[in-house]
Design a protein around this motif. Structure first.
Motif, PDB file in Angstrom:
ATOM      1  N   ASN A  61      13.083 -50.988 -41.801  1.00  0.00           N
ATOM      2  CA  ASN A  61      12.155 -50.081 -42.061  1.00  0.00           C
ATOM      3  C   ASN A  61      11.212 -49.806 -40.795  1.00  0.00           C
ATOM      4  O   ASN A  61      10.576 -48.644 -40.735  1.00  0.00           O
ATOM      5  N   LYS A  62      11.157 -50.724 -39.783  1.00  0.00           N
ATOM      6  CA  LYS A  62      10.300 -50.518 -38.814  1.00  0.00           C
ATOM      7  C   LYS A  62      10.611 -49.505 -37.772  1.00  0.00           C
ATOM      8  O   LYS A  62       9.891 -49.064 -36.965  1.00  0.00           O
ATOM      9  N   THR A  63      11.829 -48.983 -37.610  1.00  0.00           N
ATOM     10  CA  THR A  63      12.309 -47.902 -36.756  1.00  0.00           C
ATOM     11  C   THR A  63      11.628 -46.872 -37.162  1.00  0.00           C
ATOM     12  O   THR A  63      11.100 -45.981 -36.188  1.00  0.00           O
ATOM     13  N   SER A  89      10.200 -62.527 -37.715  1.00  0.00           N
ATOM     14  CA  SER A  89       9.949 -61.120 -37.888  1.00  0.00           C
ATOM     15  C   SER A  89      10.841 -60.251 -37.445  1.00  0.00           C
ATOM     16  O   SER A  89      11.480 -60.334 -36.335  1.00  0.00           O
ATOM     17  N   ASN A  90      11.221 -59.135 -38.409  1.00  0.00           N
ATOM     18  CA  ASN A  90      12.262 -58.043 -37.962  1.00  0.00           C
ATOM     19  C   ASN A  90      11.528 -57.032 -37.127  1.00  0.00           C
ATOM     20  O   ASN A  90      11.832 -56.294 -36.220  1.00  0.00           O
ATOM     21  N   SER A  91      10.042 -57.115 -37.425  1.00  0.00           N
ATOM     22  CA  SER A  91       9.384 -55.959 -36.468  1.00  0.00           C
ATOM     23  C   SER A  91       9.264 -56.547 -35.127  1.00  0.00           C
ATOM     24  O   SER A  91       9.561 -55.582 -34.198  1.00  0.00           O
ATOM     25  N   SER A 203       7.023 -55.347 -50.106  1.00  0.00           N
ATOM     26  CA  SER A 203       5.828 -54.991 -49.528  1.00  0.00           C
ATOM     27  C   SER A 203       4.899 -55.979 -48.876  1.00  0.00           C
ATOM     28  O   SER A 203       4.663 -56.819 -49.259  1.00  0.00           O
ATOM     29  N   GLY A 204       4.536 -55.290 -47.396  1.00  0.00           N
ATOM     30  CA  GLY A 204       3.719 -56.300 -46.742  1.00  0.00           C
ATOM     31  C   GLY A 204       2.300 -55.022 -46.701  1.00  0.00           C
ATOM     32  O   GLY A 204       1.469 -55.457 -46.078  1.00  0.00           O
ATOM     33  N   SER A 205       2.323 -54.261 -47.831  1.00  0.00           N
ATOM     34  CA  SER A 205       1.001 -53.255 -47.940  1.00  0.00           C
ATOM     35  C   SER A 205       1.518 -51.939 -47.360  1.00  0.00           C
ATOM     36  O   SER A 205       1.176 -50.951 -47.943  1.00  0.00           O
ATOM     37  N   LYS A 206       2.046 -51.794 -46.011  1.00  0.00           N
ATOM     38  CA  LYS A 206       1.871 -50.663 -45.297  1.00  0.00           C
ATOM     39  C   LYS A 206       2.839 -49.428 -45.650  1.00  0.00           C
ATOM     40  O   LYS A 206       2.392 -48.322 -45.945  1.00  0.00           O
ATOM     41  N   GLY A 207       3.974 -50.102 -45.807  1.00  0.00           N
ATOM     42  CA  GLY A 207       4.949 -48.985 -46.286  1.00  0.00           C
ATOM     43  C   GLY A 207       4.832 -48.439 -48.052  1.00  0.00           C
ATOM     44  O   GLY A 207       4.877 -47.306 -48.197  1.00  0.00           O
ATOM     45  N   HIS A 328      15.508 -49.962 -49.520  1.00  0.00           N
ATOM     46  CA  HIS A 328      16.358 -51.326 -48.872  1.00  0.00           C
ATOM     47  C   HIS A 328      15.702 -51.095 -47.215  1.00  0.00           C
ATOM     48  O   HIS A 328      15.985 -50.356 -46.550  1.00  0.00           O
ATOM     49  N   THR A 329      14.640 -51.995 -47.299  1.00  0.00           N
ATOM     50  CA  THR A 329      13.893 -51.935 -45.909  1.00  0.00           C
ATOM     51  C   THR A 329      14.705 -52.679 -44.614  1.00  0.00           C
ATOM     52  O   THR A 329      14.047 -52.873 -43.478  1.00  0.00           O
ATOM     53  N   GLY A 330      15.634 -53.322 -45.069  1.00  0.00           N
ATOM     54  CA  GLY A 330      16.400 -54.012 -43.794  1.00  0.00           C
ATOM     55  C   GLY A 330      16.311 -55.481 -43.853  1.00  0.00           C
ATOM     56  O   GLY A 330      16.348 -56.095 -44.857  1.00  0.00           O
TER      57      GLY A 330
HETATM   58  C1  LIG Z   1      12.739 -56.360 -44.206  1.00  0.00           C
HETATM   59  C2  LIG Z   1      11.373 -55.745 -44.391  1.00  0.00           C
HETATM   60  N1  LIG Z   1      10.943 -55.101 -45.683  1.00  0.00           N
HETATM   61  C3  LIG Z   1       9.506 -54.981 -45.896  1.00  0.00           C
HETATM   62  C4  LIG Z   1       8.765 -55.274 -44.887  1.00  0.00           C
HETATM   63  C5  LIG Z   1       7.357 -55.104 -45.333  1.00  0.00           C
HETATM   64  O1  LIG Z   1       6.898 -53.723 -44.577  1.00  0.00           O
HETATM   65  P1  LIG Z   1       5.364 -53.172 -44.528  1.00  0.00           P
HETATM   66  O2  LIG Z   1       4.448 -54.210 -44.072  1.00  0.00           O
HETATM   67  O3  LIG Z   1       5.378 -51.810 -44.066  1.00  0.00           O
HETATM   68  O4  LIG Z   1       5.062 -53.207 -45.974  1.00  0.00           O
HETATM   69  C6  LIG Z   1       9.082 -55.785 -43.762  1.00  0.00           C
HETATM   70  C7  LIG Z   1       8.086 -56.245 -42.559  1.00  0.00           C
HETATM   71  O5  LIG Z   1       7.374 -56.828 -42.664  1.00  0.00           O
HETATM   72  C8  LIG Z   1      10.439 -55.983 -43.479  1.00  0.00           C
HETATM   73  O6  LIG Z   1      10.631 -56.601 -42.144  1.00  0.00           O
END
Ligand SMILES: Cc1ncc(COP(=O)(O)O)c(C=O)c1O
Length: 348
Positions: A61-63, A89-91, A203-207, A328-330
């Protein structure tokens, strides 16, 4: 009572986001993949929005948000990014990769310890990408102090550091990115003759704020649920936090949106012992997706998100026959950090 909210068409929303400075490196749109075998097992129609396929160092999702975050850093004249996050962190991985693409250096402050068996997963990739890595213990305020101290040193060395965590676009970028992801999903579903009724995302809230904002801007609040699945012990007021990010993102693109905590559905029951600690339900979800659809999830984020969706299908909260999207955010490099648990035989 709510006042009647202004709504916007997809092209109007895209134009508004199009005004925000951006560097393009994501592979977009990402595919929306039907899951026929798993759908049959579950009795719903399930699609995966493959945001693990955004490109950039194994995707995720970070891309999407880095396109905005890095444009902001470049506009500030940065030549070095300073970023503080968890060791898993994936970020961190994707930020370092994006920085490399644009010729910037990356300094990572990673909360946690180097793994006893040597680097694996995201940490291995951070090192391979050439990040300067500092391991760190402490709260966010201590992290900010340590990052500021390193930034001062960098300035003395003649470099131009940029603190990613403190950047105005940090949360807003993810939110705008997920407004766009939602627009893609709706169009892809319409092309498949369907429309989402439930959208689940780790979710970490932002997406999640982006999905909630996109739904509000489109005037589709009553048409589908957006469920954010927490993977860390949630703050008391996660719903207000998500709504505030959505409002900030709307303000950044000059659109009017009414989003309040009542628009935010937050599932907090699948965190388990804490952030980064696998759960039996999450591990089972990883195995199920691999076995039915040949798709990998991960133990830290998407496995727990999918576990929540599976539980809601099984309990009937997601009604049989529903059209369901899982974003699927990765996060798949984390599979290799949990090799021992994943390779262990499953008890029946
Ligand atoms: C694989 C994955 N999914 C979801 C999230 C949550 O993303 P966000 O903080 O944008 O809600 C992250 C990052 O923290 C992530 O790496």
């Amino acid at each position: 009572m709510r006042r009647v909210a202004r709504t916007y068409g997809p092209e109007e929303i895209r134009r508004a986001i199009g005004q925000v400075p951006r560097r393009r490196f994501a592979f977009l749109p990402t595919p929306l993949e039907a899951c026929p075998r798993l759908s049959e097992q579950l009795g719903v129609r399930l699609w995966l929005k493959r945001d693990d396929q955004t490109g950039l160092a194994f995707g995720g999702n970070k891309t999407r948000n880095l396109e905005f975050r890095l444009a902001e850093a470049l506009a500030a004249g940065a030549d070095t990014l300073v970023f503080g996050v968890e060791v898993t962190s994936n970020s961190a991985r994707q930020t370092t990769a994006a920085a490399n693409k644009l010729g910037l250096r990356t300094v990572l402050f990673l909360r946690g310890d180097p793994p006893a068996g040597g680097p694996q997963g995201n940490l291995l990739l951070d090192l391979l990408l050439g990040a300067e890595v500092h391991f760190f213990h402490g709260d966010d305020a201590e992290m900010a102090r340590a990052m500021a101290a390193r930034a001062d040193e960098l300035r003395r060395e003649g470099r131009r550091p940029f603190d990613i965590n403190a950047a105005p676009m940090f949360a807003v970028a993810s939110s705008l990115a997920y407004v766009e992801s939602l627009l893609e999903t709706r169009e892809q579903m319409q092309a498949a003759g369907a429309f989402p009724q439930h959208v689940y995302m780790t979710s970490g809230s932002k997406g999640q704020a982006g999905l909630v904002l996109g739904r509000a801007l489109l005037g589709e609040r009553d048409r589908y649920r957006v469920v954010g699945v927490a993977v860390s012990k949630p703050d008391e007021d996660r719903r207000s936090a998500v709504a505030a990010i959505a409002q900030a993102a709307a303000a950044r693109i000059g659109l009017e949106a009414q989003v309040g905590p009542e628009d935010v559905e937050s599932e907090r029951g699948f965190v388990g012992a804490g952030y980064g600690v696998p759960t039996p339900e999450g591990m089972a979800a990883i195995r199920l997706l691999a076995a039915t659809e040949g798709v990998f999830l991960d133990p830290v984020y998407t496995g727990k998100g999918m576990a929540a969706l599976l539980a809601d299908v099984r309990s009937g909260r997601v009604a049989p026959g529903s059209d369901v999207v899982f974003v699927h955010t990765g996060g798949t490099p984390a599979l290799f950090s949990f090799a021992a648990q994943l390779a262990a035989p499953v008890s029946q």
